[in-house]
Write a protein that holds these residues in place. Sequence first.
Motif, PDB file in Angstrom:
ATOM      1  N   GLU A  92     -26.132 -10.833  10.942  1.00  0.00           N
ATOM      2  CA  GLU A  92     -25.529  -9.900   9.987  1.00  0.00           C
ATOM      3  C   GLU A  92     -24.085  -9.622  10.379  1.00  0.00           C
ATOM      4  N   PRO A  93     -23.247  -9.259   9.419  1.00  0.00           N
ATOM      5  CA  PRO A  93     -21.868  -8.890   9.758  1.00  0.00           C
ATOM      6  C   PRO A  93     -21.777  -7.680  10.671  1.00  0.00           C
ATOM      7  N   ALA A  94     -22.800  -6.831  10.692  1.00  0.00           N
ATOM      8  CA  ALA A  94     -22.798  -5.686  11.607  1.00  0.00           C
ATOM      9  C   ALA A  94     -22.816  -6.107  13.066  1.00  0.00           C
ATOM     10  N   ARG A  95     -23.073  -7.377  13.339  1.00  0.00           N
ATOM     11  CA  ARG A  95     -23.076  -7.875  14.711  1.00  0.00           C
ATOM     12  C   ARG A  95     -21.666  -8.240  15.191  1.00  0.00           C
ATOM     13  N   LEU A  96     -20.662  -8.086  14.368  1.00  0.00           N
ATOM     14  CA  LEU A  96     -19.314  -8.492  14.771  1.00  0.00           C
ATOM     15  C   LEU A  96     -18.831  -7.773  16.036  1.00  0.00           C
ATOM     16  N   PRO A  97     -19.152  -6.484  16.262  1.00  0.00           N
ATOM     17  CA  PRO A  97     -18.732  -5.859  17.526  1.00  0.00           C
ATOM     18  C   PRO A  97     -19.260  -6.562  18.765  1.00  0.00           C
ATOM     19  N   VAL A  98     -20.373  -7.272  18.658  1.00  0.00           N
ATOM     20  CA  VAL A  98     -20.890  -8.037  19.789  1.00  0.00           C
ATOM     21  C   VAL A  98     -19.917  -9.167  20.134  1.00  0.00           C
ATOM     22  N   ILE A  99     -19.368  -9.806  19.104  1.00  0.00           N
ATOM     23  CA  ILE A  99     -18.387 -10.871  19.319  1.00  0.00           C
ATOM     24  C   ILE A  99     -17.124 -10.282  19.945  1.00  0.00           C
ATOM     25  N   LEU A 100     -16.701  -9.147  19.417  1.00  0.00           N
ATOM     26  CA  LEU A 100     -15.530  -8.472  19.977  1.00  0.00           C
ATOM     27  C   LEU A 100     -15.729  -8.165  21.453  1.00  0.00           C
ATOM     28  N   ALA A 101     -16.876  -7.646  21.807  1.00  0.00           N
ATOM     29  CA  ALA A 101     -17.145  -7.299  23.206  1.00  0.00           C
ATOM     30  C   ALA A 101     -17.106  -8.531  24.099  1.00  0.00           C
ATOM     31  N   ALA A 102     -17.621  -9.648  23.601  1.00  0.00           N
ATOM     32  CA  ALA A 102     -17.602 -10.885  24.382  1.00  0.00           C
ATOM     33  C   ALA A 102     -16.171 -11.354  24.619  1.00  0.00           C
ATOM     34  N   VAL A 103     -15.349 -11.295  23.584  1.00  0.00           N
ATOM     35  CA  VAL A 103     -13.943 -11.694  23.733  1.00  0.00           C
ATOM     36  C   VAL A 103     -13.239 -10.779  24.734  1.00  0.00           C
ATOM     37  N   ALA A 104     -13.457  -9.481  24.621  1.00  0.00           N
ATOM     38  CA  ALA A 104     -12.823  -8.523  25.533  1.00  0.00           C
ATOM     39  C   ALA A 104     -13.220  -8.794  26.976  1.00  0.00           C
TER      40      ALA A 104
END
Length: 257
Positions: free
Chosen positions: A217-229
């Motif tokens: 789901e698009p609501a999972r985008l913060p997970v991607i952000l956290a991985a990049v950070a």
Amino acid sequence: MRLIDSHCHLDAGEFDPDRPEVIARAREAGVRAQVVPAVTAASWPGLRDACRLADGLHPAYGLHPMFLDQHRPEHLEELRAWLERERPCAVGECGLDFFVEGLDADAQLHYFLGQLRLARDFELPVIVHARRAVDAVIAAIKQIGGLRGVVHSFSGSPEQARQLHQLGFLIGLGGPLTYDRAQRLHRLVANMPLEQLLLETDAPDQPDAGIRGQRNEPARLPVILAAVARLRGEPAEAIAAQTTANARTLFGLHGFS
């Protein structure tokens, strides 16, 4: 934080039971806008309708190489008419796929070059699929010229990423980045220019490691952000601000809060 999901197939059938709730969960997670690329001509009307459900949903129209058996030569002219009438944020999803067996490479290239020409003519960015085909995609971009866009779910080399950057193309990264085995992607995101990065989910596909095997789901985008950070050792807020600015600039997205 305000995030943009630069690649989300919100019109997919997997979201038919609860599409409004999916959008609401995305907004609650800070995802203020989503780019929704098409895959076939038959899907364009339904995608347009899905994007009318809420503010912040931005359609793109194109012909995906994995659906080659559904494309017809006249679809390129139909696409021109859709671009003229609908004024979407991008052309796509289009590109080349040399991984799936049985997809005619010459036919793929015909549709890809046709869509690149339309993007150039309409001065629109291109959303590109490139699986085992990054060099061929770069060659096609150079052949047409005057283009900008994003290679989504990028899996190429740092050198290919640099070439794309020089051509005005960003790279999109999502769920695959969160897996321990994705060491090459980890090194890439740790060292690439942040000005070249877009965050994406590719929902309902490519779930992150935390929801392996489930609907994305698009609501999972913060997970991607956290991985990049984590990989870059930089504050998530700074990465969110830059990647959101990247998406807004590329796709001409303005006015969301």
